[in-house]
Scaffold this motif. Structure first.
Motif, mmCIF file in Angstrom:
data_model
loop_
_atom_site.group_PDB
_atom_site.id
_atom_site.type_symbol
_atom_site.label_atom_id
_atom_site.label_comp_id
_atom_site.label_asym_id
_atom_site.label_seq_id
_atom_site.Cartn_x
_atom_site.Cartn_y
_atom_site.Cartn_z
ATOM 1 N N SER A 146 29.075 34.446 8.151
ATOM 2 C CA SER A 146 27.773 33.777 8.066
ATOM 3 C C SER A 146 27.169 33.639 9.461
ATOM 4 O O SER A 146 27.894 33.610 10.463
ATOM 5 N N PRO A 147 25.834 33.515 9.536
ATOM 6 C CA PRO A 147 25.200 33.320 10.848
ATOM 7 C C PRO A 147 25.751 32.091 11.585
ATOM 8 O O PRO A 147 25.935 32.130 12.796
ATOM 9 N N GLU A 148 26.019 31.013 10.851
ATOM 10 C CA GLU A 148 26.568 29.821 11.515
ATOM 11 C C GLU A 148 27.960 30.102 12.073
ATOM 12 O O GLU A 148 28.299 29.657 13.175
ATOM 13 N N ALA B 81 28.572 34.954 34.308
ATOM 14 C CA ALA B 81 27.783 35.948 33.566
ATOM 15 C C ALA B 81 28.216 36.000 32.100
ATOM 16 O O ALA B 81 27.370 36.105 31.205
ATOM 17 N N GLN B 82 29.510 35.902 31.840
ATOM 18 C CA GLN B 82 29.999 35.920 30.461
ATOM 19 C C GLN B 82 29.499 34.705 29.694
ATOM 20 O O GLN B 82 29.116 34.816 28.525
ATOM 21 N N ARG B 83 29.504 33.555 30.326
ATOM 22 C CA ARG B 83 29.009 32.349 29.660
ATOM 23 C C ARG B 83 27.516 32.477 29.361
ATOM 24 O O ARG B 83 27.065 32.175 28.256
ATOM 25 N N GLU B 84 26.763 32.928 30.344
ATOM 26 C CA GLU B 84 25.325 33.109 30.150
ATOM 27 C C GLU B 84 25.068 34.088 29.001
ATOM 28 O O GLU B 84 24.204 33.868 28.162
ATOM 29 N N TRP B 85 25.831 35.165 28.952
ATOM 30 C CA TRP B 85 25.679 36.150 27.881
ATOM 31 C C TRP B 85 25.989 35.525 26.521
ATOM 32 O O TRP B 85 25.232 35.719 25.566
ATOM 33 N N ALA B 86 27.088 34.768 26.420
ATOM 34 C CA ALA B 86 27.474 34.167 25.140
ATOM 35 C C ALA B 86 26.399 33.202 24.652
ATOM 36 O O ALA B 86 26.077 33.167 23.454
ATOM 37 N N GLU B 87 25.838 32.426 25.569
ATOM 38 C CA GLU B 87 24.770 31.499 25.187
ATOM 39 C C GLU B 87 23.524 32.263 24.740
ATOM 40 O O GLU B 87 22.879 31.894 23.761
ATOM 41 N N TRP B 88 23.191 33.334 25.430
ATOM 42 C CA TRP B 88 22.065 34.177 25.039
ATOM 43 C C TRP B 88 22.320 34.806 23.668
ATOM 44 O O TRP B 88 21.452 34.782 22.795
ATOM 45 N N ALA B 89 23.518 35.359 23.492
ATOM 46 C CA ALA B 89 23.858 36.044 22.240
ATOM 47 C C ALA B 89 23.777 35.089 21.053
ATOM 48 O O ALA B 89 23.312 35.466 19.972
ATOM 49 N N GLU B 90 24.210 33.854 21.249
ATOM 50 C CA GLU B 90 24.119 32.868 20.159
ATOM 51 C C GLU B 90 22.669 32.717 19.709
ATOM 52 O O GLU B 90 22.379 32.617 18.504
ATOM 53 N N GLY B 91 21.752 32.717 20.659
ATOM 54 C CA GLY B 91 20.335 32.568 20.329
ATOM 55 C C GLY B 91 19.748 33.795 19.642
ATOM 56 O O GLY B 91 18.672 33.713 19.051
ATOM 57 N N GLN B 92 20.419 34.903 19.691
ATOM 58 C CA GLN B 92 19.932 36.130 19.050
ATOM 59 C C GLN B 92 20.242 36.189 17.569
ATOM 60 O O GLN B 92 19.666 36.991 16.849
ATOM 61 N N ILE B 93 21.147 35.339 17.110
ATOM 62 C CA ILE B 93 21.565 35.363 15.692
ATOM 63 C C ILE B 93 20.617 34.510 14.871
ATOM 64 O O ILE B 93 20.423 33.331 15.155
ATOM 65 N N ARG B 94 20.054 35.092 13.853
ATOM 66 C CA ARG B 94 19.080 34.397 13.001
ATOM 67 C C ARG B 94 19.746 33.849 11.781
ATOM 68 O O ARG B 94 20.626 34.283 11.188
#
Length: 170
Positions: A104-106, A157-170
């Motif tokens: 699931s997205p969550e 950079a990995q943390r920043e990416w993970a936070e960004w990636a979370e925001g990409q999931i709808r």
């Protein structure tokens, strides 16, 4: 082979016991090449058999202090200058990300939040190592700071990416 060379590198700065080497791994090399106690002692035995280190002193309760030999120093130098790093690019974490559509997205967002938190804790640990290395001027500390900075920058950079990636999931 890198554990072998990590031990040779530590011993190039001076003799040390297995216990001392394990402590040095924990405070300096765990960022780049972690090792368990059994791996470390096993490799020390192999290095001694190969003539790359010698037992330079023995103490109570079977404590042995190891010193690098001339042959060991030559092998370390050869490895540093002549052997190309493997640059392994496998990541089971990223492999899971590739298949996050199967949950699931969550759950996907929770997975990525967990990754960000994991990296945050790792960077926090590395910051503690930085404080230990800051006021030391020996070779291992000087070059350890350079390696540590790589780990800190990569972690951020990995943390920043993970936070960004979370925001990409709808």
């Amino acid at each position: 082979m890198s554990l072998r060379h990590a031990l040779l590198g530590l011993l190039s700065e001076g003799p040390a016991s297995g216990y001392d080497l394990l402590k040095m791994f924990d405070i300096s090399l765990s960022n780049v090449w972690p090792a368990t106690q059994s791996q470390l002692y096993s490799e020390l035995g192999k290095l001694a058999e190969a003539g790359l280190v010698d037992v330079s002193a023995e103490g109570p309760r079977g404590r042995k202090e190891y010193a690098i030999t001339g042959e060991g120093l030559a092998e370390l130098r050869r490895w540093i200058t002549d052997v190309e790093p493997t640059r392994v690019l496998r990541s089971d974490m990223l492999l899971r990300v590739f298949f996050l559509a199967q949950v699931s997205p969550e759950q996907a967002r929770a997975y990525l939040r967990h990754q960000a938190e994991h990296v945050r804790k790792h960077v926090e640990h590395l910051e503690g190592i930085r404080e230990f290395l800051e006021n030391r001027e020996d070779n291992l500390s000087a070059y350890g700071r350079i390696s540590l900075e790589y780990g800190l920058r990569l972690g951020r950079a990995q943390r920043e990416w993970a936070e960004w990636a979370e925001g990409q999931i709808r």
